[in-house]
Design a protein around this motif. Structure first.
Motif, PDB file in Angstrom:
ATOM      1  N   LEU A 125       6.856   4.769  -0.146  1.00 16.52           N
ATOM      2  CA  LEU A 125       6.841   3.877   1.908  1.00 16.52           C
ATOM      3  C   LEU A 125       8.238   4.186   2.114  1.00 16.52           C
ATOM      4  O   LEU A 125       8.765   5.428   1.391  1.00 16.52           O
ATOM      5  N   TRP A 137       8.254   2.239  -2.933  1.00 20.53           N
ATOM      6  CA  TRP A 137       6.774   3.019  -3.678  1.00 20.53           C
ATOM      7  C   TRP A 137       5.510   1.592  -3.374  1.00 20.53           C
ATOM      8  O   TRP A 137       6.661   0.525  -3.558  1.00 20.53           O
ATOM      9  N   PHE A 138       4.438   1.978  -3.089  1.00 20.33           N
ATOM     10  CA  PHE A 138       3.493   0.604  -2.970  1.00 20.33           C
ATOM     11  C   PHE A 138       2.751   1.384  -4.770  1.00 20.33           C
ATOM     12  O   PHE A 138       2.209   2.912  -4.363  1.00 20.33           O
ATOM     13  N   VAL A 152       0.640  -9.429  -3.878  1.00 16.78           N
ATOM     14  CA  VAL A 152       2.112  -8.437  -3.777  1.00 16.78           C
ATOM     15  C   VAL A 152       3.277  -8.419  -4.418  1.00 16.78           C
ATOM     16  O   VAL A 152       3.675 -10.351  -4.248  1.00 16.78           O
ATOM     17  N   ILE A 154       6.885  -7.503  -4.799  1.00 14.06           N
ATOM     18  CA  ILE A 154       7.778  -7.127  -4.520  1.00 14.06           C
ATOM     19  C   ILE A 154       9.272  -7.480  -4.557  1.00 14.06           C
ATOM     20  O   ILE A 154       9.789  -8.031  -5.628  1.00 14.06           O
ATOM     21  N   HIS A 180      -0.387  -5.984  -6.899  1.00 17.21           N
ATOM     22  CA  HIS A 180       0.288  -4.376  -6.768  1.00 17.21           C
ATOM     23  C   HIS A 180       1.537  -4.871  -6.578  1.00 17.21           C
ATOM     24  O   HIS A 180       1.785  -6.005  -6.226  1.00 17.21           O
ATOM     25  N   VAL A 182       5.637  -3.029  -5.006  1.00 15.02           N
ATOM     26  CA  VAL A 182       6.099  -2.828  -3.619  1.00 15.02           C
ATOM     27  C   VAL A 182       8.053  -2.616  -4.808  1.00 15.02           C
ATOM     28  O   VAL A 182       8.652  -3.438  -5.487  1.00 15.02           O
ATOM     29  N   VAL A 211      10.892  -4.768   4.989  1.00 15.53           N
ATOM     30  CA  VAL A 211       9.527  -4.168   4.269  1.00 15.53           C
ATOM     31  C   VAL A 211       8.061  -4.670   3.993  1.00 15.53           C
ATOM     32  O   VAL A 211       7.066  -4.718   3.930  1.00 15.53           O
ATOM     33  N   ILE A 215       3.791  -3.334   5.141  1.00 17.65           N
ATOM     34  CA  ILE A 215       2.629  -3.494   3.949  1.00 17.65           C
ATOM     35  C   ILE A 215       1.663  -4.388   4.797  1.00 17.65           C
ATOM     36  O   ILE A 215       0.588  -4.470   3.959  1.00 17.65           O
TER      37      ILE A 215
END
Length: 402
Positions: A125, A137-138, A152, A154, A180, A182, A211, A215
């Motif tokens: 990212l 990074w994702f 997600v 973060i 996921h 981040v 951020v 995404i």
């Protein structure tokens, strides 16, 4: 049990030991590095010991790749990143020492190679913010299919962390659980600090908004289930972001920190007086000189305040530091947190002592988790039992996000 006679070295080495619980390091290697460390070794010896271990892992990674053993190579690269991350800890500060820049570069390169290997490679990212890019990074959930929508997490770091530490500390656990994740460096963190000299900003809602913007349009992101997890100073930064960013569905503060200057009041009271502490951020010149002298006489405080703190905030004296950290507070913002918040408090961590008061001031749904030394989870950020912290946090996220 102390592995190094220097308490600061022992604290930093404990970070590598912490990654044993998440499978990113091995305790036997920590012991071997400590056993080989010279009596009376200094910060240069510490750097050489840990960077030497990192170099050995890099060599073994290349050998494994040449033999077609990609998983083994990835393991060595992650361990190399962990070693270099420990090696650079004593070298925080400005002007930036070559060992910091060289060690940080090796740490970053090893991690960047490792994180794109395997069956679920991460995606790089580059988040636009205030005229520069925040690197990140994702990380797709380990069991997800390409394009599969998932919640997600973060991960928000603090003063002196690295992207590998964000991965080892929570990112890997989140992706193993089905989220996921981040990872990113914000202003005053990681490469933005080491390579660009960009100081930290208190208004973390703007940072996290950038951020999320990067995404939220992805097909694989469930935009209704975006969570923040802040650890160390991230225990302030993440709630501050949630106060100003309505797309955050849940926030974790590990530990729950109201602000920086509150902790400094205790230090100024101990080294000066309660009257001086009450008057912060204002501090007379003579008192500032006396307190600075006391800080400089203590190796741990020198590293935390003068080397790390001054550098992260772009200041060069104690009064400047107090002025810089004063805006880092939830006062005037906490009432805007609407999403559920999980705070932690940990035995043996002075920074978490105010977590109960923190929780009591909020009007949003709250949960407070307590961790103890008897569980092996005492000390800052439950660092010697991150598995326990991660499982309890992720259980809460499972229940909160549905």
């Amino acid at each position: 049990m102390a592995l190094f006679t220097d308490p600061l070295h022992d604290e930093f080495a404990g970070l590598a030991a912490a990654w044993v619980t998440v499978g990113a390091f091995d305790y036997g290697e920590v012991l071997a590095i400590a056993d080989a460390f010279p009596d009376g070794g200094d910060d240069a010896d510490f750097f050489d010991a840990w960077s030497g271990a990192g170099d050995r892992h890099l060599e073994r990674a290349e050998s494994a790749l040449a033999a077609g053993h990609g998983e083994t190579a990835q393991g060595h690269l992650f361990r190399a990143a962990a070693c270099f991350g420990v090696a650079i800890k004593p070298w925080f500060g400005s002007p930036v020492d070559r060992r910091m820049t060289e060690g940080f570069a090796k740490c970053t390169e090893a991690f960047d190679r490792a994180i794109v290997m395997g069956s679920s490679p991460a995606e790089r990212l580059a988040v636009a913010f205030d005229g520069y890019e925040m690197p990140g990074w994702f990380l797709p959930a380990r069991d997800s299919k390409p394009g599969e929508r998932r919640p997600v997490v973060i991960v928000v770091n603090g003063y002196d962390g690295t992207l590998p530490e964000n991965y080892f500390g929570l990112g890997k656990a989140a992706t193993d659980r089905g989220y996921h994740a981040v990872l990113f460096d914000g202003p005053g963190q990681g490469s933005l600090l080491v390579d660009e000299g960009i100081p930290m900003s208190p208004d973390w809602d703007r940072v996290v908004s950038a951020v999320i913007d990067a995404i939220v349009g992805r097909d694989d992101v469930d935009s209704a289930r975006i969570a923040l997890h802040g650890w160390s100073l991230g225990g302030y930064l993440a709630p501050r972001a949630a106060a100003g960013e309505p797309r955050v569905a849940a926030v974790v503060a590990d530990p729950a920190l109201w602000g920086i200057v509150d902790g400094m009041r205790g230090l100024v009271a101990a080294l000066g007086s309660a009257e001086l502490a009450a008057g912060l951020p204002d501090l007379p010149d003579d008192a500032a000189a006396t307190i600075t002298e006391a800080i400089e006489s203590d190796r741990g405080l020198t590293w935390r305040v003068i080397k790390r703190g001054y550098w992260v905030h772009g200041v060069d004296d104690f009064q400047g530091y107090l002025r810089a950290v004063t805006p880092f507070t939830l006062t005037g913002h906490a009432e805007n947190i609407r999403c559920p918040l999980l705070g932690t408090t940990t035995e043996g961590d002075p920074l978490s002592a105010g977590a109960g008061d923190f929780i009591a001031k909020l009007s949003c749904p709250t949960t407070l988790l307590e961790f103890t030394a008897a569980e092996g989870a005492g000390g800052h950020c439950e660092i010697q039992n991150r598995w326990l912290l991660n499982t309890r946090v992720l259980d809460w996220l499972d229940e909160t996000l549905g």
